[in-house]
Each structure stands twice: as C-alpha cells, then as structure tokens.
Scaffold this active site. Sequence first.
Site, PDB file in Angstrom:
ATOM      1  N   CYS A  16       0.868  -1.185   0.000  1.00  0.00           N
ATOM      2  CA  CYS A  16       0.000   0.000   0.000  1.00  0.00           C
ATOM      3  C   CYS A  16       0.900   1.229   0.000  1.00  0.00           C
ATOM      4  CB  CYS A  16      -1.014  -0.021   1.145  1.00  0.00           C
ATOM      5  SG  CYS A  16      -0.306   0.060   2.802  1.00  0.00           S
ATOM      6  N   ASN A  19       2.155   1.474   4.463  1.00  0.00           N
ATOM      7  CA  ASN A  19       2.412   0.202   5.167  1.00  0.00           C
ATOM      8  C   ASN A  19       2.052   0.292   6.657  1.00  0.00           C
ATOM      9  OD1 ASN A  19       5.234  -2.081   5.747  1.00  0.00           O
ATOM     10  ND2 ASN A  19       3.120  -2.578   5.351  1.00  0.00           N
ATOM     11  N   CYS A  21      -1.659   0.848   7.339  1.00  0.00           N
ATOM     12  CA  CYS A  21      -3.110   0.607   7.410  1.00  0.00           C
ATOM     13  C   CYS A  21      -3.523  -0.616   6.584  1.00  0.00           C
ATOM     14  CB  CYS A  21      -3.886   1.846   6.932  1.00  0.00           C
ATOM     15  SG  CYS A  21      -3.643   3.299   7.967  1.00  0.00           S
ATOM     16  N   ARG A  22      -3.591  -0.451   5.260  1.00  0.00           N
ATOM     17  CA  ARG A  22      -4.179  -1.520   4.435  1.00  0.00           C
ATOM     18  C   ARG A  22      -3.298  -2.753   4.321  1.00  0.00           C
ATOM     19  NH1 ARG A  22      -5.116   2.368  -0.509  1.00  0.00           N
ATOM     20  NH2 ARG A  22      -3.191   3.146   0.442  1.00  0.00           N
ATOM     21  N   SER A  23      -2.006  -2.565   3.988  1.00  0.00           N
ATOM     22  CA  SER A  23      -1.193  -3.771   3.761  1.00  0.00           C
ATOM     23  C   SER A  23      -0.878  -4.547   5.046  1.00  0.00           C
ATOM     24  CB  SER A  23       0.061  -3.468   2.940  1.00  0.00           C
ATOM     25  OG  SER A  23       0.913  -2.547   3.564  1.00  0.00           O
ATOM     26  N   ASP A 131      -8.372   3.852   0.812  1.00  0.00           N
ATOM     27  CA  ASP A 131      -7.432   4.230   1.871  1.00  0.00           C
ATOM     28  C   ASP A 131      -8.212   4.768   3.070  1.00  0.00           C
ATOM     29  OD1 ASP A 131      -5.456   5.254   3.450  1.00  0.00           O
ATOM     30  OD2 ASP A 131      -4.446   6.352   1.844  1.00  0.00           O
TER      31      ASP A 131
HETATM   32  P1  4NP Z   1      -1.878   2.903   4.008  1.00  0.00           P
HETATM   33  O1  4NP Z   1      -2.525   4.263   4.544  1.00  0.00           O
HETATM   34  O2  4NP Z   1      -1.275   3.214   2.662  1.00  0.00           O
HETATM   35  O3  4NP Z   1      -3.059   1.992   3.897  1.00  0.00           O
HETATM   36  O4  4NP Z   1      -0.861   2.467   5.035  1.00  0.00           O
HETATM   37  C1  4NP Z   1      -1.828   5.465   4.628  1.00  0.00           C
HETATM   38  C2  4NP Z   1      -0.951   5.675   5.669  1.00  0.00           C
HETATM   39  C3  4NP Z   1      -0.269   6.866   5.764  1.00  0.00           C
HETATM   40  C4  4NP Z   1      -0.473   7.859   4.811  1.00  0.00           C
HETATM   41  C5  4NP Z   1      -1.337   7.631   3.765  1.00  0.00           C
HETATM   42  C6  4NP Z   1      -2.009   6.429   3.670  1.00  0.00           C
HETATM   43  N1  4NP Z   1       0.209   9.100   4.940  1.00  0.00           N
HETATM   44  O5  4NP Z   1      -0.044   9.981   4.104  1.00  0.00           O
HETATM   45  O6  4NP Z   1       1.012   9.265   5.858  1.00  0.00           O
END
Ligand code: 4NP
Length: 163
Positions: A16, A19, A21-23, A131
């Site tokens: 993702c 790294n 939240c989703r992954s 997201d």
């Molecule tokens: P992820 O979510 O890609 O599912 O881990 C996010 C985590 C952090 C950010 C964006 C999306 N960020 O902008 O910091």
Amino acid sequence: MRKDPEVSSPAILFLCLGNICRSPLAEGAARAAFARAGIAATIDSAGTGDWHVGHPPDRRAQAEAQRRGVDIAGLRARQLSQSDFYDFDLILAADTENLREARALAPPDATAELMLMLNLVRGRMGNSVADPYYGADDGFAVTWGDVDAVAAALVARFGPSSG
Ligand code: 4NP
C-alpha cells in the site's frame, strides 16, 4: 495434481502507500487465513512511501485486527525495494496508485507477478482497497472486509486442492 508444498509454498507481498493501514491488515488477514488452512506461505507487507518506515500499524488498524482476533501490533513498516520483485511470487497492490509506483520501480527481469489485490476477488476486478487513513474509524472495518476476501481467495488459490 497436488503441488509439492515444499516447492509451491507461495511468497506473497501486500503493498500500500504507508504500510501502516491496508497492507498490514492484509498481511494479518492472510497470515491468519493460511494458518487456519494449514498452508505454509511467506507473507509480508510494504509501502511505496517511506514516511512510516519502522512504525507499527496505525492504532485504528491494530484495533480492527484485534476485533477480528488477529494481532498485528508487532509488524513494522518498510518500503518496497527492488529485491522484493525477486523474493516474492506475488506482489498485491491495494490501489492503482500503488500499482503504478510498483511498476515504475520493478526491475526489467522481475520475477514477481504484480497486480491489484482485489483482482483476486470475484466481481472486484480493477477495484482499489480504499485508503482509510484520513477517514472515519469505521473505514477500517471496510478495509478488513476487503483484505479478508483477498486472503480467502489466496487460500483457495494456493490450497491443497489447487492445481
Ligand atoms: P496505508 O494508509 O497506505 O493503507 O498504510 C496510509 C498511511 C499513511 C499515509 C497515507 C495512507 N500518509 O499519508 O502518511
């Protein structure tokens, strides 16, 4: 014919952006699903970005996994690297932006297959896992639903009855 598990044990990387939240949720769901099915697999996750390298999953992701009986607190974020394209059989991107970033980084002789993770789920071809980072807490339950469907599809694909 049933594959030799020593040979066919899959190596799967969930990808993702951050790294956190989703992954990691996908990694937790897949680890749990493969363990329940008794199938050996190498399962990991990474992000295309480096902002959260070394951090544990977002507390809302940890809480959602905990609600589902899965502990992801020990995971730590890392960034996708070129070696991942040789070390894993499958790299599964959460969204089309992650997919684009991964394609840009992929070495020309990469051996990993790269695709959207929801392409494995019937009726979800081309869909992104939304997201949840900037949304309400209940977005993480939706994320879990998506990644758990991916985990079930992977178990069906790599399970003992698969070719
Ligand atoms: P992820 O979510 O890609 O599912 O881990 C996010 C985590 C952090 C950010 C964006 C999306 N960020 O902008 O910091």
